[in-house]
Design an enzyme around this catalytic site. Structure first.
Site, PDB file in Angstrom:
ATOM      1  N   LYS A  41       0.812  -1.183   0.019  1.00 23.84           N
ATOM      2  CA  LYS A  41      -0.056  -0.038   0.028  1.00 23.84           C
ATOM      3  C   LYS A  41       0.838   1.200  -0.006  1.00 23.84           C
ATOM      4  O   LYS A  41       1.374   1.531   1.049  1.00 23.84           O
ATOM      5  CB  LYS A  41      -0.963  -0.055   1.412  1.00 23.84           C
ATOM      6  CG  LYS A  41      -1.927  -1.118   1.078  1.00 23.84           C
ATOM      7  CD  LYS A  41      -3.063  -0.757  -0.311  1.00 23.84           C
ATOM      8  CE  LYS A  41      -3.782  -2.107  -0.709  1.00 23.84           C
ATOM      9  NZ  LYS A  41      -4.442  -1.874  -1.890  1.00 23.84           N
ATOM     10  N   LYS A  70     -13.042  -6.269  -9.134  1.00 21.54           N
ATOM     11  CA  LYS A  70     -13.660  -6.389  -7.891  1.00 21.54           C
ATOM     12  C   LYS A  70     -15.128  -6.834  -8.071  1.00 21.54           C
ATOM     13  O   LYS A  70     -15.841  -6.119  -8.742  1.00 21.54           O
ATOM     14  CB  LYS A  70     -13.441  -5.339  -6.801  1.00 21.54           C
ATOM     15  CG  LYS A  70     -12.005  -4.998  -6.405  1.00 21.54           C
ATOM     16  CD  LYS A  70     -12.088  -3.623  -5.535  1.00 21.54           C
ATOM     17  CE  LYS A  70     -10.665  -3.812  -4.775  1.00 21.54           C
ATOM     18  NZ  LYS A  70      -9.431  -3.395  -5.482  1.00 21.54           N
TER      19      LYS A  70
HETATM   20 MG    MG Z   1      -5.957  -1.756  -5.976  1.00 16.69          MG
END
Ligand code: MG
Length: 370
Positions: A165, A265
């Site tokens: 991240k 997603k």
């Molecule tokens: Mg991503």
């Protein structure tokens, strides 16, 4: 078969690591997940789940999922849940946009469809490739040293794909990428996911600073246009995530050669029905995919497993086992990670049995008048 009732449950999913942090100082401590149960006149019940990554990640939030499902519910009573395209058409006619609201309903209808024909969803999505598939592990944003230290911990759990991240200040992110990359072994995969966190010039600086590192760059900037500029100036393989929210964006990205991989997603695109369409298009176009969702528990992990396991391995870049990040199990029978890999259930439908004692009383219930 007809839909006779729709129930909505709310459940909180705490994290083993206490919190999950990504770009822009955003973080979540406890995930707010929504489970939907769809009841039928034949006694079959299907389950779905949707869990936004907090309200500041995509245009989606947990309470919105619940009010959206309540808004849609009257339009769905009486429909045949096994007619997936008709159910999706009705949802799109009744409520513009809001794909995440529709995702849990679509997932629950797939669960019923599988149970009705005695087949796991992986079979209905095209069939199971091999024994299992590889997962990635997200490394929550932290100092470069602490993020690098997590690689060994996660490798001990079997992971070989790591998603870093990033998306904060340029110097720290370049240091993060170099420090984590130094921990890699041959065959490992590293992705620096900025989650839209860099401006275009910052992303150009990071891309230049890591041009000799074995790393993929994921969604550096907020807009598609900014990402495309960065893509055209980096030698690193490139992943698009947040901006790819429907089939048309895949076509546009393919025509622009804007990415090598997309992050698919389930709730971002509106459920398994639409995710399957995108998955099949990507296979035809030669675009690899990370298959996952925004977040979730056992039910979403099961759905991810069915979609990922029915994807040709060369196009399945990675997938996520969200149920191993959270401390609470909301369903029996959900797939469990083994040596960094996951497999779809062989039982009909999603193959899970929700723990109703954990879900508690439904916060919404609409049923056909008897
Ligand atoms: Mg991503």
């Amino acid at each position: 078969m007809q839909i006779t009732g729709i129930k909505v449950y709310r459940v909180e999913l705490p994290l083993y690591e206490g919190s999950y942090k990504w770009s822009g100082g955003r973080s979540v401590d406890v995930f707010d997940s929504t489970v939907v149960a769809i009841e039928t006149d034949e006694g079959l019940v299907g389950y779905g789940e949707v869990c936004p990554l907090g309200p500041a990640y995509l245009p989606a939030y947990a309470a919105g999922a619940r009010t959206g499902i309540a808004e849609l519910a009257p339009h769905l009573l009486g429909l045949d849940p096994t007619q997936l395209h008709l159910v999706n058409r009705r949802m799109d006619e009744s409520l513009r946009g809001h794909p995440y609201v529709k995702s849990a309903i679509d997932m629950a209808c797939w669960d019923i469809f599988g149970k009705a024909c005695g087949q796991p969803i992986v079979t209905l999505l095209g069939g199971r490739y091999g024994e299992n598939f590889a997962l990635y592990r997200a490394i929550s944003q932290d100092t470069p040293e602490r993020m690098a230290a997590m690689v060994g911990k996660y490798r001990a759990e079997g992971y070989t794909k790591f998603q870093l991240k990033s998306g904060s200040d340029v110097a720290t992110d370049i240091a993060r990428i170099h420090k984590v990359a130094a921990e890699l072994r041959p065959g490992d995969v590293l992705v620096a996911d900025a989650n839209c966190g860099w401006t275009q010039h910052e992303a150009m600086c990071v891309a230049a600073g890591v041009r000799d590192v074995n790393v993929y760059i994921e969604q550096p900037c907020y807009s598609y246009e900014e990402c495309l500029v960065v893509r055209q100036h980096t030698n690193r393989p490139f992943v698009l995530d947040e901006v790819v929210d429907d089939l048309k964006m895949v076509v546009r990205g393919y025509n622009d050669q804007a990415m090598d991989v997309i992050n698919l997603k389930i709730s971002k695109v509106g459920g398994l029905t639409k995710a399957r369409q995108i998955r099949d298009l990507c296979v035809s176009l030669g675009i690899a995919m990370t298959i996952e969702d925004t977040w979730g528990g056992d039910i979403i992990t099961a759905a991810i497993a069915h979609l990922a396991h029915s994807t040709p391995p060369e196009y399945l870049f990675s997938a996520t086992d969200f149920n191993s990040y959270v401390t609470l199990s909301i369903a029996e029978g959900a797939p469990q990670r083994q040596h960094g890999r996951l497999a779809a259930s062989s039982l009909p439908g999603l193959g899970v049995n929700p723990r109703l004692e954990i879900l508690g009383a439904p916060i919404f219930h609409l049923a056909t008048a008897k």
